[in-house]
Design an enzyme around this catalytic site. Structure first.
Site, mmCIF file in Angstrom:
data_model
loop_
_atom_site.group_PDB
_atom_site.id
_atom_site.type_symbol
_atom_site.label_atom_id
_atom_site.label_comp_id
_atom_site.label_asym_id
_atom_site.label_seq_id
_atom_site.Cartn_x
_atom_site.Cartn_y
_atom_site.Cartn_z
ATOM 1 N N ASP A 166 0.861 -1.182 0.000
ATOM 2 C CA ASP A 166 0.000 0.000 0.000
ATOM 3 C C ASP A 166 0.897 1.231 0.000
ATOM 4 O O ASP A 166 1.815 1.332 0.800
ATOM 5 C CB ASP A 166 -0.890 0.003 1.251
ATOM 6 C CG ASP A 166 -1.748 1.251 1.344
ATOM 7 O OD1 ASP A 166 -2.692 1.378 0.550
ATOM 8 O OD2 ASP A 166 -1.458 2.111 2.198
ATOM 9 N N GLU A 184 -0.673 -1.532 -6.226
ATOM 10 C CA GLU A 184 -1.859 -0.825 -6.684
ATOM 11 C C GLU A 184 -1.628 -0.342 -8.108
ATOM 12 O O GLU A 184 -0.541 0.114 -8.436
ATOM 13 C CB GLU A 184 -2.088 0.426 -5.831
ATOM 14 C CG GLU A 184 -2.313 0.164 -4.384
ATOM 15 C CD GLU A 184 -2.229 1.466 -3.604
ATOM 16 O OE1 GLU A 184 -3.120 2.298 -3.773
ATOM 17 O OE2 GLU A 184 -1.266 1.633 -2.850
ATOM 18 N N ASP A 232 -3.125 1.203 7.129
ATOM 19 C CA ASP A 232 -2.306 0.916 5.946
ATOM 20 C C ASP A 232 -2.021 -0.580 5.804
ATOM 21 O O ASP A 232 -1.935 -1.101 4.696
ATOM 22 C CB ASP A 232 -0.988 1.698 6.003
ATOM 23 C CG ASP A 232 -1.219 3.199 5.896
ATOM 24 O OD1 ASP A 232 -2.305 3.610 5.446
ATOM 25 O OD2 ASP A 232 -0.304 3.965 6.265
#
Ligand SMILES: [Zn+2]
Length: 251
Positions: free
Chosen positions: A65, A147, A230
């Site tokens: 992340d 991501e 997170d």
């Protein structure tokens, strides 16, 4: 090395590099190199084509992340803090504020030098983080789930004082460093849709905005699962990576 100059060919010029770079250069250099002048130093930029090893089939996925307070958080709970980098950025902004009124050449030169220094610091930080993540994935036989950063500007909504610290190029740089270091190590990388990874419970899957209590805390209103926000997001990214990999490799 030898270079062509306006005064003809200059032969047997010395250059230096790290032992690792020299090894890569002698084995994999392709084509011509570029000579550049920057901050009073000469740099020779060479292109190397290093053949990538076979990508190993991952046993699990390490989710990553990306953020601002924590530059990168992995699903195993490791947080790479952005404090030092944010401090450097903050100092340069302060300096710019002070110098902006003076439109002198020296003020401009100073700012330019600081901007480069900040970029080098950010790149170095990204190299260190990327190396740690890839080493950990390699050690555990995992792949890396990242991501998909298309539209990160829309996704990361911030209050104004924080907005200036958001450098999307820095996120992309970290992603690309992880990508090429992973390729060199034969570690699989998959990009996943990051939608709602911060609001979704990584334990029961429920999506609710109220699950995210504040910047750092996640607590599921449905099953009660609590974790650093997170780390929870990174666990969701890891799960999506696993699903995505299974789907693409079943086909
Ligand atoms: Zn839950």
């Amino acid at each position: 090395m030898s270079i062509w100059s306006v005064a003809g060919r200059l032969k047997n010029l010395r250059f230096t590099a790290s032992a690792q770079q020299l090894k890569t250069l002698s084995a994999h250099r392709r084509g011509e190199s570029d000579l550049t002048y920057r901050d009073g130093m000469w740099f020779l930029i060479a292109t190397c084509e290093v053949p990538a090893p076979h990508v190993k089939d991952p046993a699990a996925f390490l989710g990553v992340d990306l953020g601002i307070v924590n530059l990168a958080t992995t699903s195993d709970g490791t947080r790479h803090c952005g404090k030092a980098l944010n401090a450097v950025r903050h100092r340069r902004r302060e300096l710019r504020r002070r110098l902006q009124s003076k439109r002198t050449k020296s003020a401009k030169r100073l700012l330019k030098r600081r901007r480069r220094k900040e970029a080098r610091f950010a790149a170095n930080t990204n190299h260190v983080i990327a190396k740690q993540i890839v080493t950990e994935a390699e050690r555990t036989g995992s792949g890396i789930a990242l991501e998909d950063l298309q539209g990160i500007r829309d996704r990361v909504r911030l209050r104004k004082p924080q907005r200036v610290t958001l450098h999307s190029w820095s996120f992309h740089q970290l992603g690309s460093f992880i990508g090429y270091k992973a390729a060199r190590a034969g570690v699989a990388v998959i990009h996943v849709d990051p939608a709602f990874t911060s609001q979704q419970c990584s334990s029961c899957g429920q999506v609710d905005r109220r699950n995210r209590l504040d910047q750092a805390s996640f607590s599921c209103t449905s099953c009660g699962f609590a974790e650093h926000a997170d780390v929870n997001a990174a666990r969701n990214i890891a799960a999506r990576g696993e699903t995505g990999w299974a789907v693409s490799h079943a086909a």
